[in-house]
Design an enzyme around this catalytic site. Structure first.
Site, PDB file in Angstrom:
ATOM      1  N   LYS A 116     -49.919  19.360 -32.650  1.00  0.00           N
ATOM      2  CA  LYS A 116     -50.803  18.686 -31.699  1.00  0.00           C
ATOM      3  C   LYS A 116     -51.435  17.416 -32.250  1.00  0.00           C
ATOM      4  O   LYS A 116     -51.778  16.511 -31.487  1.00  0.00           O
ATOM      5  CB  LYS A 116     -51.848  19.666 -31.207  1.00  0.00           C
ATOM      6  CG  LYS A 116     -51.188  20.801 -30.441  1.00  0.00           C
ATOM      7  CD  LYS A 116     -52.198  21.767 -29.958  1.00  0.00           C
ATOM      8  CE  LYS A 116     -51.854  22.190 -28.559  1.00  0.00           C
ATOM      9  NZ  LYS A 116     -53.044  22.723 -27.894  1.00  0.00           N
ATOM     10  N   GLY A 165     -54.884  28.928 -26.473  1.00  0.00           N
ATOM     11  CA  GLY A 165     -56.322  28.867 -26.700  1.00  0.00           C
ATOM     12  C   GLY A 165     -56.776  29.452 -28.037  1.00  0.00           C
ATOM     13  O   GLY A 165     -57.965  29.555 -28.302  1.00  0.00           O
ATOM     14  N   LEU A 203     -65.471  18.543 -23.510  1.00  0.00           N
ATOM     15  CA  LEU A 203     -65.788  18.087 -22.159  1.00  0.00           C
ATOM     16  C   LEU A 203     -66.411  19.250 -21.388  1.00  0.00           C
ATOM     17  O   LEU A 203     -65.899  20.367 -21.427  1.00  0.00           O
ATOM     18  CB  LEU A 203     -64.529  17.579 -21.461  1.00  0.00           C
ATOM     19  CG  LEU A 203     -63.775  16.455 -22.209  1.00  0.00           C
ATOM     20  CD1 LEU A 203     -62.445  16.151 -21.537  1.00  0.00           C
ATOM     21  CD2 LEU A 203     -64.636  15.196 -22.278  1.00  0.00           C
ATOM     22  N   ARG A 291     -40.822  21.927 -21.846  1.00  0.00           N
ATOM     23  CA  ARG A 291     -40.007  22.988 -21.203  1.00  0.00           C
ATOM     24  C   ARG A 291     -40.372  23.043 -19.729  1.00  0.00           C
ATOM     25  O   ARG A 291     -41.291  22.360 -19.295  1.00  0.00           O
ATOM     26  CB  ARG A 291     -40.351  24.333 -21.835  1.00  0.00           C
ATOM     27  CG  ARG A 291     -41.848  24.573 -21.757  1.00  0.00           C
ATOM     28  CD  ARG A 291     -42.263  25.955 -22.195  1.00  0.00           C
ATOM     29  NE  ARG A 291     -43.701  26.024 -22.409  1.00  0.00           N
ATOM     30  CZ  ARG A 291     -44.620  26.199 -21.480  1.00  0.00           C
ATOM     31  NH1 ARG A 291     -44.266  26.324 -20.215  1.00  0.00           N
ATOM     32  NH2 ARG A 291     -45.905  26.241 -21.776  1.00  0.00           N
TER      33      ARG A 291
HETATM   34  P1  ADP Z   1     -53.582  25.606 -26.098  1.00  0.00           P
HETATM   35  O1  ADP Z   1     -52.287  24.989 -26.515  1.00  0.00           O
HETATM   36  O2  ADP Z   1     -54.145  26.572 -27.110  1.00  0.00           O
HETATM   37  O3  ADP Z   1     -53.525  26.165 -24.719  1.00  0.00           O
HETATM   38  P2  ADP Z   1     -54.930  23.176 -25.151  1.00  0.00           P
HETATM   39  O4  ADP Z   1     -55.176  21.975 -25.976  1.00  0.00           O
HETATM   40  O5  ADP Z   1     -53.849  23.077 -24.106  1.00  0.00           O
HETATM   41  O6  ADP Z   1     -54.664  24.417 -26.142  1.00  0.00           O
HETATM   42  O7  ADP Z   1     -56.255  23.622 -24.462  1.00  0.00           O
HETATM   43  C1  ADP Z   1     -56.340  24.812 -23.714  1.00  0.00           C
HETATM   44  C2  ADP Z   1     -57.543  24.801 -22.815  1.00  0.00           C
HETATM   45  O8  ADP Z   1     -58.748  24.640 -23.596  1.00  0.00           O
HETATM   46  C3  ADP Z   1     -57.592  23.664 -21.807  1.00  0.00           C
HETATM   47  O9  ADP Z   1     -56.864  23.943 -20.617  1.00  0.00           O
HETATM   48  C4  ADP Z   1     -59.085  23.575 -21.552  1.00  0.00           C
HETATM   49  O10 ADP Z   1     -59.459  24.633 -20.690  1.00  0.00           O
HETATM   50  C5  ADP Z   1     -59.692  23.827 -22.935  1.00  0.00           C
HETATM   51  N1  ADP Z   1     -59.887  22.566 -23.704  1.00  0.00           N
HETATM   52  C6  ADP Z   1     -59.012  21.962 -24.550  1.00  0.00           C
HETATM   53  N2  ADP Z   1     -59.503  20.815 -25.059  1.00  0.00           N
HETATM   54  C7  ADP Z   1     -60.753  20.667 -24.544  1.00  0.00           C
HETATM   55  C8  ADP Z   1     -61.815  19.701 -24.702  1.00  0.00           C
HETATM   56  N3  ADP Z   1     -61.692  18.630 -25.497  1.00  0.00           N
HETATM   57  N4  ADP Z   1     -62.962  19.917 -24.004  1.00  0.00           N
HETATM   58  C9  ADP Z   1     -63.106  21.004 -23.204  1.00  0.00           C
HETATM   59  N5  ADP Z   1     -62.174  21.946 -23.021  1.00  0.00           N
HETATM   60  C10 ADP Z   1     -61.003  21.815 -23.686  1.00  0.00           C
END
Ligand code: ADP
Length: 447
Positions: A116, A165, A203, A291
């Site tokens: 990431k 998550g 956020l 994907r």
């Molecule tokens: P993963 O690959 O573990 O799913 P993500 O980066 O896609 O991680 O983030 C998963 C979820 O976490 C997002 O859909 C959102 O709900 C929350 N999230 C991620 N980054 C942020 C951020 N900077 N601020 C607030 N919530 C976040």
């Protein structure tokens, strides 16, 4: 075009891919574990190969067994679906070493987006807006404190290898930061065997909005608009809709244009999804999935484009016929992930489906691998199927969703249908005013 495709997956997505193959005149090979002997994807394929015992590590994730199945059946390509090996760069490499086409992007792109930190740096250079935060990896607690000082609290500590998550912790204050940093890091090490961490501004009230793209790997790419997947529980999407109630046509064209230009410049091949958080009119990249996604059908419903068939055509090196100006968005679509789970405490309820009567009629699609008498095995995810409805506008779509949910009969296991019935009539869902925290708050209030 390929002669024969092996589908390295199970359940509804295996069937989804099989249907696309059939319509392209391509033969299919199903693989299955011993727990899936009676599965629909096995019954409907041209050929099938048992690749191991129930545990995913011994069957659906068993690379030597999959390659052997390809060699036995003479399949010339593998479609990985979603989950399992779909984002495993090593698997993509092994396929190409054996002269088998992996239907998806290059191993290099899978690897890049799987890290990431590297993904964020790459897309930032290509003009995609990212969440403000650390400049790459944060190695020490002192560094973490410094980054947080600059971006402002609250901050989110994230794992470079993250997924689902895990390895993610919020710190609201400088006092809370050291503990959050240490626990996120330990969690990441335990879950992914990697403890590279990075940081982002947290956020407060964002929506989750993602853009679907298709690229030909040679510098041409298009976008198919966005999906709003803000209704989540424990970072798992529950209900998705397209288009997002939060965007207008010019915002859609703008973010879509930025993303498709970046994807074209990368020479990305196949289908992909670029995920954003969206707050106060601004987009912030969080990750790219290399994907097909569970929720792809809602995009198919509003564009009329068969995303899985396009994936297969692109992989077979058929010149991409779609141009951005050919893409028309028509109406509105919603998907509900119907799981074999208790509707309020979400405990999985595997077992026998005595009787299932899915809804039908105009604008209704049910993507599923189950049937009356089917036994849902306890070894895999609890998805029974995806109810997808389409309407000329959002209101018609919601009316159709309610009528479809009312028709639905599943007897024998608990399902999440009652939750969707509640959501489909909730005033805030009807108004489209929800963010990524809405569903958890709603469920907390029920409890
Ligand atoms: P993963 O690959 O573990 O799913 P993500 O980066 O896609 O991680 O983030 C998963 C979820 O976490 C997002 O859909 C959102 O709900 C929350 N999230 C991620 N980054 C942020 C951020 N900077 N601020 C607030 N919530 C976040």
């Amino acid at each position: 075009m390929f002669d024969k495709v092996l589908i390295a997956n199970r359940g509804e997505i295996a069937l989804r891919i099989q249907r696309a193959c059939r319509e392209l005149g391509v033969k299919t090979v199903a693989v299955h574990s011993t727990a899936d002997n009676d599965a629909m994807h096995v019954r409907l394929a041209d050929e099938s190969v048992c690749i191991g015992p129930p545990k995913p590590a011994d069957s659906y994730l068993n690379i030597p067994a999959l390659i052997a199945a390809c060699e036995i059946t003479g399949a010339d390509a593998i479609h990985p679906g979603y989950g399992f090996l779909s984002e495993n760069a090593r698997f993509a490499d092994i396929c190409s070493e054996h002269g088998i086409k992996f239907i998806g992007p290059s191993a290099e792109h899978i690897r890049l987006m799987g890290d990431k930190i590297a993904a964020k740096e790459t897309v930032k250079k290509l003009g995609i807006p990212v969440v403000p935060g650390s400049d790459g990896e944060v190695k020490t607690e002192a560094e973490a404190l410094k980054v947080a000082e600059e971006t402002g609290y609250p901050v989110l500590i994230k794992a470079a290898a993250g997924g689902g998550g895990r390895g993610m912790k919020v710190a609201a204050t400088a006092e809370a930061l050291p503990h959050a940093f240490a626990t996120a890091r330990a969690e990441s090490k335990a879950a992914f065997g990697d403890d590279a961490m990075y940081m982002e501004k947290y956020l407060g009230q964002p929506r989750h909005i993602e853009v679907q793209v298709l690229g030909d790997g040679k510098g041409h790419a298009i976008h198919l608009g966005e999906r709003d997947c803000s209704l989540q529980r424990r970072h798992q999407k529950v209900l998705e809709e397209a288009p997002s109630p939060a965007l207008n046509n010019s915002q859609r064209a703008e973010i879509g244009g930025i993303v498709s230009k970046a994807i074209a410049e990368m020479h990305y091949e196949g289908a992909g999804t670029v995920e954003f958080l969206y707050e106060n009119g601004e987009f912030f990249f969080i990750e790219m999935n290399t994907r097909v996604q569970v929720e792809h059908p809602i995009t198919e419903m509003i564009t009329g484009i068969n995303i899985v068939a396009e994936q297969i055509r692109i992989a077979a090196d058929v010149p991409m016929r779609l141009k951005q100006e050919d893409i028309r968005f028509t109406g509105h679509s919603i998907e509900c992930r119907i799981n074999a789970e208790h509707p309020t405490n979400f405990m999985p309820c595997p077992g026998r489906i005595n009787n299932i009567h899915p809804p039908g009629g105009f604008g209704v699609r049910f993507d599923s691998g189950v049937y009356s008498g089917y036994f849902i095995p306890p070894y895999y995810d609890s998805l029974i199927g995806k109810l997808i409805v389409h309407g000329l506008n959002r209101n018609e779509c919601l009316m159709r969703l309610r009528r479809s949910l009312d028709e639905f009969v599943i007897d024998g296991v608990e399902t999440t249908i009652p939750l969707f019935r509640e959501l489909a009539t909730h005033p805030e869902i009807i108004d489209g005013v929800y963010n990524i925290h809405w569903l958890e708050k709603y469920l907390d209030n029920l409890a």
